[in-house]
Design a protein around this motif. Structure first.
Motif, short mmCIF file in Angstrom:
data_model
loop_
_atom_site.label_atom_id
_atom_site.label_comp_id
_atom_site.label_asym_id
_atom_site.label_seq_id
_atom_site.Cartn_x
_atom_site.Cartn_y
_atom_site.Cartn_z
N GLY A 61 -0.09 -49.35 -4.89
CA GLY A 61 -1.23 -50.01 -5.50
C GLY A 61 -1.00 -51.46 -5.87
N ILE A 62 0.23 -51.92 -5.80
CA ILE A 62 0.57 -53.31 -6.08
C ILE A 62 0.80 -54.03 -4.76
CG2 ILE A 62 2.14 -54.88 -7.28
CD1 ILE A 62 0.47 -53.14 -9.12
N LYS A 97 15.02 -45.39 -15.30
CA LYS A 97 13.83 -45.10 -16.08
C LYS A 97 12.70 -44.69 -15.15
CE LYS A 97 15.11 -48.89 -19.21
NZ LYS A 97 14.66 -50.19 -19.80
N PRO A 98 11.71 -43.99 -15.67
CA PRO A 98 10.56 -43.63 -14.83
C PRO A 98 9.90 -44.84 -14.18
CG PRO A 98 10.53 -42.32 -16.81
CD PRO A 98 11.64 -43.33 -16.99
N GLU A 99 9.88 -45.98 -14.86
CA GLU A 99 9.27 -47.17 -14.30
C GLU A 99 10.08 -47.78 -13.15
OE1 GLU A 99 10.57 -48.38 -18.58
OE2 GLU A 99 9.94 -46.58 -17.53
N ASP A 100 11.27 -47.26 -12.90
CA ASP A 100 12.04 -47.68 -11.73
C ASP A 100 11.58 -46.97 -10.46
OD1 ASP A 100 13.80 -49.47 -13.12
OD2 ASP A 100 14.96 -47.74 -13.82
N THR A 101 10.70 -46.01 -10.59
CA THR A 101 10.19 -45.28 -9.44
C THR A 101 9.45 -46.24 -8.50
OG1 THR A 101 9.99 -43.21 -10.65
CG2 THR A 101 8.65 -43.45 -8.67
N ALA A 102 9.91 -46.32 -7.26
CA ALA A 102 9.34 -47.25 -6.29
C ALA A 102 10.03 -47.03 -4.94
CB ALA A 102 9.53 -48.70 -6.74
N THR A 103 9.51 -47.70 -3.94
CA THR A 103 10.19 -47.78 -2.66
C THR A 103 11.04 -49.04 -2.66
OG1 THR A 103 8.35 -46.66 -1.54
CG2 THR A 103 9.94 -47.83 -0.16
N TYR A 104 12.32 -48.89 -2.38
CA TYR A 104 13.26 -50.00 -2.44
C TYR A 104 13.56 -50.50 -1.03
CZ TYR A 104 14.03 -49.24 -7.38
OH TYR A 104 13.86 -49.14 -8.74
N TYR A 105 13.48 -51.82 -0.87
CA TYR A 105 13.66 -52.46 0.43
C TYR A 105 14.82 -53.43 0.41
CZ TYR A 105 9.02 -50.71 1.65
OH TYR A 105 7.93 -49.91 1.92
N CYS A 106 15.59 -53.40 1.46
CA CYS A 106 16.66 -54.36 1.68
C CYS A 106 16.14 -55.54 2.48
CB CYS A 106 17.82 -53.68 2.42
SG CYS A 106 19.19 -54.75 2.87
N ASN A 107 16.55 -56.74 2.11
CA ASN A 107 16.16 -57.95 2.81
C ASN A 107 17.39 -58.77 3.16
OD1 ASN A 107 15.63 -61.14 2.14
ND2 ASN A 107 13.98 -60.28 3.40
N ALA A 108 17.39 -59.36 4.34
CA ALA A 108 18.49 -60.22 4.77
C ALA A 108 17.95 -61.47 5.43
CB ALA A 108 19.42 -59.48 5.74
N GLN A 109 18.51 -62.61 5.06
CA GLN A 109 18.22 -63.87 5.74
C GLN A 109 19.27 -64.06 6.82
OE1 GLN A 109 16.82 -67.28 3.35
NE2 GLN A 109 17.29 -66.00 1.56
N VAL A 110 18.80 -64.24 8.06
CA VAL A 110 19.67 -64.20 9.23
C VAL A 110 19.53 -65.49 10.02
CG1 VAL A 110 20.18 -63.03 11.40
CG2 VAL A 110 19.60 -61.69 9.37
N THR A 111 20.66 -66.02 10.47
CA THR A 111 20.72 -67.14 11.40
C THR A 111 21.32 -66.65 12.70
OG1 THR A 111 20.99 -68.76 9.61
CG2 THR A 111 21.63 -69.44 11.82
#
Length: 124
Positions: free
Chosen positions: A42-43, A87-101
């Motif tokens: 929803g965010i 905590k319950p507010e940590d509930t989420a989908t977690y994504y890894c991000n990488a900056q690549v050259t």
């Protein structure tokens, strides 16, 4: 082509700990900064929660500071997120991000790559 794969998500109770991992694979590339984001249903925008440079300079969002720890293994192109006191507010989908050259004249500058996400649910 560069691929990021997260792992380690799951269901835990409040106060417990969990460690996420993300590995970057591909050819002829160099990873600079890496980060962890999370997305709430929803965010519209993802929240940046932790970043780490190649020389291990780190930053944290206030929401996770002193509870989460980001680290990396440059030899394996892997980044970790150690989470404690969840905590319950940590509930989420977690994504890894990488900056690549890329080591190529065809691809100049840095590119952002994302993993598929891993679900973390904190509930009694």
């Amino acid at each position: 082509q560069v691929q990021l794969v997260e792992s380690g998500g799951g269901l835990v109770q409040p106060g417990e700990s969990l460690t996420l991992s993300c590995v970057v694979s591909g050819r002829m590339f160099r990873v600079s900064a890496m980060a962890w984001y999370r997305h709430y249903p929803g965010i519209q925008r993802r929240e940046k929660i932790a970043t780490i440079t190649r020389d291990d300079t780190v930053t944290y969002a206030d929401s996770v500071k002193d509870r989460f720890t980001i680290s990396r293994d440059n030899a394996e192109n892997r980044v970790f997120l150690q989470m404690k006191s969840l905590k319950p507010e940590d509930t989420a989908t977690y994504y890894c991000n990488a900056q690549v050259t890329f080591d190529s004249n065809y691809y100049q500058g840095e590119y952002d790559y994302w993993g598929q996400g891993t679900q973390v649910t904190v509930s009694s």
